[in-house]
Scaffold this motif. Structure first.
Motif, short mmCIF file in Angstrom:
data_model
loop_
_atom_site.label_atom_id
_atom_site.label_comp_id
_atom_site.label_asym_id
_atom_site.label_seq_id
_atom_site.Cartn_x
_atom_site.Cartn_y
_atom_site.Cartn_z
N SER A 119 -0.71 6.18 0.77
CA SER A 119 -1.01 5.22 -0.22
C SER A 119 -0.74 3.83 0.31
CB SER A 119 -0.18 5.33 -1.51
OG SER A 119 -0.41 6.90 -2.19
N THR A 173 -6.15 11.66 0.20
CA THR A 173 -6.46 12.87 -0.75
C THR A 173 -5.74 14.20 -0.28
OG1 THR A 173 -8.51 13.36 0.65
CG2 THR A 173 -8.76 11.94 -1.40
N TYR A 179 -2.19 13.83 -1.40
CA TYR A 179 -2.18 13.98 -3.00
C TYR A 179 -2.20 15.44 -3.26
CZ TYR A 179 -3.80 13.44 -7.70
OH TYR A 179 -3.86 13.56 -9.14
N MET A 225 1.00 11.61 -12.95
CA MET A 225 0.25 11.24 -11.79
C MET A 225 -1.24 11.72 -11.85
SD MET A 225 1.00 11.77 -7.49
CE MET A 225 0.68 13.61 -7.72
N ASN A 250 -3.09 10.22 -14.73
CA ASN A 250 -3.49 8.85 -14.31
C ASN A 250 -4.79 8.96 -13.48
OD1 ASN A 250 -3.51 5.89 -14.19
ND2 ASN A 250 -3.11 6.32 -12.17
N THR A 251 -4.84 9.87 -12.78
CA THR A 251 -5.93 10.05 -11.58
C THR A 251 -7.05 10.49 -12.32
OG1 THR A 251 -4.46 10.64 -9.89
CG2 THR A 251 -6.70 11.16 -9.58
N THR A 305 -4.52 3.80 -6.61
CA THR A 305 -3.54 4.06 -5.57
C THR A 305 -2.10 3.81 -5.80
OG1 THR A 305 -5.28 4.05 -3.73
CG2 THR A 305 -3.14 4.19 -3.01
N LYS A 326 -0.83 3.07 -8.66
CA LYS A 326 -0.06 3.94 -9.75
C LYS A 326 0.18 5.27 -9.10
CE LYS A 326 -2.79 1.62 -13.12
NZ LYS A 326 -3.93 1.48 -13.76
N VAL A 327 -0.49 5.96 -8.17
CA VAL A 327 -0.12 7.19 -7.59
C VAL A 327 1.13 6.86 -6.76
CG1 VAL A 327 -0.81 8.86 -5.73
CG2 VAL A 327 -2.48 8.31 -7.54
N TYR A 328 0.79 6.05 -5.98
CA TYR A 328 2.22 5.61 -5.19
C TYR A 328 3.32 5.59 -5.93
CZ TYR A 328 5.51 2.93 -2.08
OH TYR A 328 6.72 2.60 -1.95
N LYS A 377 4.44 7.01 -8.75
CA LYS A 377 4.84 8.46 -9.24
C LYS A 377 5.04 9.28 -7.92
CE LYS A 377 4.21 7.95 -13.26
NZ LYS A 377 5.54 7.90 -14.10
#
Length: 192
Positions: A33, A74, A77, A99, A102-103, A149, A151-153, A155
């Motif tokens: 990320s 990906t 993830y 997560m 959100n995705t 990304t 937001k994923v980071y 989480k």
């Protein structure tokens, strides 16, 4: 372990390997990320001057490099989603679900650039469609701290911290972050 071992903190027989694997996968997702979120001259989305066959110079994105970075993202993830599903730690699960949700809110935008959310919540990337996509759309999805990304980071960082702390804990919590109690000589687990 006897109740006395547990009370004395001798909880080494609890298998912490799943938590260690979870923290490793979360750390990998944080790293992939970060590579996408970099700004300025370190950004993967920094255009490069390219000379075509006629000698004309244009400024272009390095689509291959961006694709490889998104593909790594990906894969990391997917590994974290799969590993998170194997835990029964409610805090970790909550962050994993957040997560994924959100995705999922980016499903249409992801689809536009060749990324599909599968039934098991993992991601698939179509290389051909991705490389033909508008790189400004890709950049808005993956670059910067306010992107998907980013937001994923966050989480992944939360999951990393929770799993690393639970794995390294020598407290009276087992690998499921359940408090171990000894009552009337009986050992049992209960969730907080």
């Amino acid at each position: 372990n006897s109740a006395y071992d547990v009370l004395a903190g001798n909880t080494n027989s609890f298998d912490k390997k799943p938590l260690v694997e979870l923290s490793t996968k979360a750390d990998a997702l944080k790293t992939s990320s970060e590579a996408l979120m970099k700004r300025g001259s370190d950004s993967l989305f920094q255009k490069k001057e390219v000379k075509d066959e006629t000698g004309a110079i244009t400024s272009q994105y390095d689509r291959d490099k961006i694709f490889q970075a998104v593909k790594s993202f990906t894969e990391d993830y997917n590994a974290l989603v799969t590993q998170t599903a194997k835990t029964d730690n409610t805090s970790i699960l909550r962050n994993g679900v957040n997560m994924i949700q959100n995705t999922a809110s980016y499903e249409e935008s992801l689809s536009d650039i060749g990324i599909t959310i599968n039934e098991d919540n993992t991601l698939s990337i179509d290389e051909e469609k991705f490389k033909k996509a508008d790189m400004l759309d890709v950049k808005s999805m993956f670059n910067g701290s306010v992107s998907m990304t980013g937001k994923v980071y966050q989480k992944a960082a939360d999951i990393y911290n929770l799993s690393a702390n639970a794995a390294s804990s020598n407290s009276l919590y087992n690998n499921n972050a359940a408090y171990v109690n000894a009552l009337s000589g009986t050992l049992y687990n209960s969730y907080l």
